[in-house]
Write an enzyme that holds these catalytic residues in place. Structure first.
Site, PDB file in Angstrom:
ATOM      1  N   LYS A 117      -4.748  -1.537  -8.973  1.00 31.85           N
ATOM      2  CA  LYS A 117      -3.687  -0.969  -9.810  1.00 31.85           C
ATOM      3  C   LYS A 117      -3.101  -2.004 -10.765  1.00 31.85           C
ATOM      4  O   LYS A 117      -2.718  -1.671 -11.883  1.00 31.85           O
ATOM      5  CB  LYS A 117      -2.563  -0.400  -8.938  1.00 31.85           C
ATOM      6  CG  LYS A 117      -2.857   0.974  -8.390  1.00 31.85           C
ATOM      7  CD  LYS A 117      -1.565   1.658  -8.033  1.00 31.85           C
ATOM      8  CE  LYS A 117      -1.756   3.112  -7.684  1.00 31.85           C
ATOM      9  NZ  LYS A 117      -0.493   3.763  -7.318  1.00 31.85           N
ATOM     10  N   LYS A 200     -13.642   7.206  -7.283  1.00 31.37           N
ATOM     11  CA  LYS A 200     -12.823   8.170  -6.548  1.00 31.37           C
ATOM     12  C   LYS A 200     -12.221   9.197  -7.508  1.00 31.37           C
ATOM     13  O   LYS A 200     -11.823   8.828  -8.616  1.00 31.37           O
ATOM     14  CB  LYS A 200     -11.706   7.371  -5.859  1.00 31.37           C
ATOM     15  CG  LYS A 200     -10.905   8.114  -4.845  1.00 31.37           C
ATOM     16  CD  LYS A 200      -9.803   7.236  -4.284  1.00 31.37           C
ATOM     17  CE  LYS A 200      -8.678   7.043  -5.275  1.00 31.37           C
ATOM     18  NZ  LYS A 200      -7.469   6.442  -4.734  1.00 31.37           N
ATOM     19  N   LYS A 203      -5.819  11.243  -9.833  1.00 33.87           N
ATOM     20  CA  LYS A 203      -4.938  11.863 -10.829  1.00 33.87           C
ATOM     21  C   LYS A 203      -4.721  10.936 -12.016  1.00 33.87           C
ATOM     22  O   LYS A 203      -4.280  11.369 -13.068  1.00 33.87           O
ATOM     23  CB  LYS A 203      -3.598  12.275 -10.199  1.00 33.87           C
ATOM     24  CG  LYS A 203      -2.859  11.196  -9.430  1.00 33.87           C
ATOM     25  CD  LYS A 203      -1.721  11.807  -8.584  1.00 33.87           C
ATOM     26  CE  LYS A 203      -1.507  11.005  -7.315  1.00 33.87           C
ATOM     27  NZ  LYS A 203      -0.813  11.724  -6.266  1.00 33.87           N
TER      28      LYS A 203
HETATM   29  P1  TYM Z   1      -1.774   9.051  -2.831  1.00 31.26           P
HETATM   30  O1  TYM Z   1      -0.595   9.717  -3.425  1.00 31.26           O
HETATM   31  O2  TYM Z   1      -2.640   8.208  -3.719  1.00 31.26           O
HETATM   32  O3  TYM Z   1      -2.739  10.118  -2.162  1.00 31.26           O
HETATM   33  C1  TYM Z   1      -2.239  11.036  -1.199  1.00 31.26           C
HETATM   34  C2  TYM Z   1      -3.278  11.342  -0.138  1.00 31.26           C
HETATM   35  O4  TYM Z   1      -4.464  11.873  -0.739  1.00 31.26           O
HETATM   36  C3  TYM Z   1      -5.585  11.106  -0.348  1.00 31.26           C
HETATM   37  N1  TYM Z   1      -6.527  11.046  -1.467  1.00 31.26           N
HETATM   38  C4  TYM Z   1      -7.824  11.322  -1.355  1.00 31.26           C
HETATM   39  N2  TYM Z   1      -8.571  11.688  -0.306  1.00 31.26           N
HETATM   40  C5  TYM Z   1      -9.892  11.913  -0.529  1.00 31.26           C
HETATM   41  N3  TYM Z   1     -10.464  11.770  -1.751  1.00 31.26           N
HETATM   42  C6  TYM Z   1      -9.762  11.392  -2.837  1.00 31.26           C
HETATM   43  N4  TYM Z   1     -10.329  11.271  -4.028  1.00 31.26           N
HETATM   44  C7  TYM Z   1      -8.360  11.148  -2.670  1.00 31.26           C
HETATM   45  N5  TYM Z   1      -7.355  10.780  -3.509  1.00 31.26           N
HETATM   46  C8  TYM Z   1      -6.244  10.711  -2.759  1.00 31.26           C
HETATM   47  C9  TYM Z   1      -5.036   9.719  -0.027  1.00 31.26           C
HETATM   48  O5  TYM Z   1      -5.895   9.004   0.828  1.00 31.26           O
HETATM   49  C10 TYM Z   1      -3.714  10.064   0.622  1.00 31.26           C
HETATM   50  O6  TYM Z   1      -3.887  10.383   1.980  1.00 31.26           O
HETATM   51  N6  TYM Z   1       0.065   5.166  -0.336  1.00 31.26           N
HETATM   52  C11 TYM Z   1      -0.103   6.604  -0.292  1.00 31.26           C
HETATM   53  C12 TYM Z   1       1.185   7.378  -0.126  1.00 31.26           C
HETATM   54  C13 TYM Z   1       2.013   6.964   1.049  1.00 31.26           C
HETATM   55  C14 TYM Z   1       1.716   7.221   2.410  1.00 31.26           C
HETATM   56  C15 TYM Z   1       2.812   6.692   3.159  1.00 31.26           C
HETATM   57  C16 TYM Z   1       0.646   7.816   3.065  1.00 31.26           C
HETATM   58  C17 TYM Z   1       3.199   6.331   0.998  1.00 31.26           C
HETATM   59  N7  TYM Z   1       3.710   6.170   2.269  1.00 31.26           N
HETATM   60  C18 TYM Z   1       2.845   6.755   4.542  1.00 31.26           C
HETATM   61  C19 TYM Z   1       0.682   7.881   4.477  1.00 31.26           C
HETATM   62  C20 TYM Z   1       1.777   7.350   5.184  1.00 31.26           C
HETATM   63  C21 TYM Z   1      -0.751   7.028  -1.597  1.00 31.26           C
HETATM   64  O7  TYM Z   1      -0.645   6.382  -2.610  1.00 31.26           O
HETATM   65  O8  TYM Z   1      -1.357   8.210  -1.539  1.00 31.26           O
END
Ligand code: TYM
Length: 337
Positions: A117, A200, A203
């Site tokens: 990032k 991947k 968004k």
């Molecule tokens: P974020 O917002 O990037 O994504 C949210 C969830 O979606 C999953 N994900 C995917 N899974 C499969 N294929 C993909 N292409 C894909 N893109 C996204 C992510 O693995 C995630 O589960 N750091 C986290 C948010 C967070 C969080 C937490 C998660 C903050 N605090 C505590 C769990 C527990 C994040 O940026 O997810």
């Protein structure tokens, strides 16, 4: 290692930093829904995490409500689960500060998501982006959550969460924070871009054709699948035949996850077919699964006050759990109350 047994509890979060994608749905939300019947769950819009990179304030508010609508439309019931917006539960940030003082610079420097990032200009990244995983550990541990359903890309952050819990327990000579279990399961733990099977689905990808958004209508979904990159060969009849075919593997994984089937079961049906036959089937399946969700999201977005009410109630319920855990943490650390 902890010896205490902790009551099972699920926590997971998604950033309101753009619209929801099929990756979020298949990698995370679908599992969130099924876990509601297994143990108590807390699901979170992580707005504090979102602002680690610039968010226009109006977009942040819109995206937070739309994400809440996406959770509910996908089947997360505010009656069964606690649904919250992170900044409304101040104990997340408060425990996050304590964990900033537990986590080590070297640990953070190894995080691949920070490197991705921040890109080449890491000196210009926000301090929040660097400390992001410590706040994520706080999100989870402020509930003493034991299970965290996520996609594959969050694995390293969850390992760090375990390291932070273990170091806190060790440094203070307590058995207070659980060592959390990541739940990374199913055919679609890493949904790839429709334009490039090595990237991947995200968004933040500049190409909208690379992803299916949960707000896309039936025509847009069908068009994106029709145009998805593939190779010229027919589909194999066994999973091993997908080994060097990332785009083909991705479309089959998406089909399997949408249809709650194993990859082998899908290939037993579609093996030997060309993409010209398989893609319309996939498009039909995707539309049938996603359209009811996007329609319900649109309906909920017409009732923003109802969404806000659900989030306020969620925050009250959450604080009944987080306030005592934070108070105990402060006591362990030696803070005069
Ligand atoms: P974020 O917002 O990037 O994504 C949210 C969830 O979606 C999953 N994900 C995917 N899974 C499969 N294929 C993909 N292409 C894909 N893109 C996204 C992510 O693995 C995630 O589960 N750091 C986290 C948010 C967070 C969080 C937490 C998660 C903050 N605090 C505590 C769990 C527990 C994040 O940026 O997810």
């Amino acid at each position: 290692m902890t010896t205490q047994t902790f009551a099972p509890r699920v926590f997971s979060g998604i950033q309101p930093s753009g619209g929801l994608t099929l990756g979020n749905y298949l990698g995370a939300i679908k599992r969130f829904v099924s876990m509601q019947d297994e143990m108590p769950c807390v699901y979170c819009m992580v707005d504090l995490h979102a602002i680690t990179v610039w968010q226009d304030p109006k977009d942040l508010a819109h995206n937070t409500r739309e994400l809440a609508a996406g959770f509910i439309a996908s089947g997360i019931s505010p009656e069964k689960s606690i649904l919250i917006n992170q900044s409304q539960v101040p104990e997340h940030a408060q425990l996050g500060w304590i964990f900033n003082c537990v986590a080590r610079m070297g640990w953070m420097q190894r995080m691949t998501q920070f490197k991705d990032k921040a890109g080449k200009n890491a000196q210009n990244a926000s301090l929040g982006l660097f400390g992001y995983p410590a706040l994520m550990a706080a999100d989870i541990l402020v509930y003493h959550a034991t299970h965290v359903p996520v996609g594959e890309d969050q694995k390293q952050h969850l390992e760090l969460t375990r390291d932070i819990a273990a170091k806190f327990n060790h440094d203070y000579g307590v058995d207070f924070f659980p060592i959390t279990e990541p739940v990374i399961e199913g055919a679609a733990t890493r949904v790839m871009s429709l334009r490039d099977g090595s990237k991947k689905m995200s968004k933040s990808d500049p190409s909208d054709a690379s992803r299916i958004n949960m707000t896309d209508d039936a025509d847009a979904i069908a068009k994106k699948i029709r145009k998805a990159k593939t190779d010229p060969d027919a589909l194999p009849s066994e999973a091993a035949g997908l080994a060097d075919r990332p785009e083909a593997r991705n479309l089959v994984n998406i089909y399997a996850a949408l249809n709650d089937q194993s990859v082998d079961a899908v290939l037993a049906e579609v093996g030997g077919q060309q993409f010209g036959t398989f893609k319309p089937k996939l498009a039909e399946l995707a539309v049938s699964r996603l359209s009811p969700i996007s329609e319900e999201m649109a309906r909920l977005m017409n009732e923003p006050d109802e969404i806000d009410r659900i989030l306020r109630r969620g925050a009250e319920q959450a604080r009944e759990i987080t306030a005592p855990i934070l108070a105990k943490t402060y006591e362990i650390v030696g803070m005069v109350r």
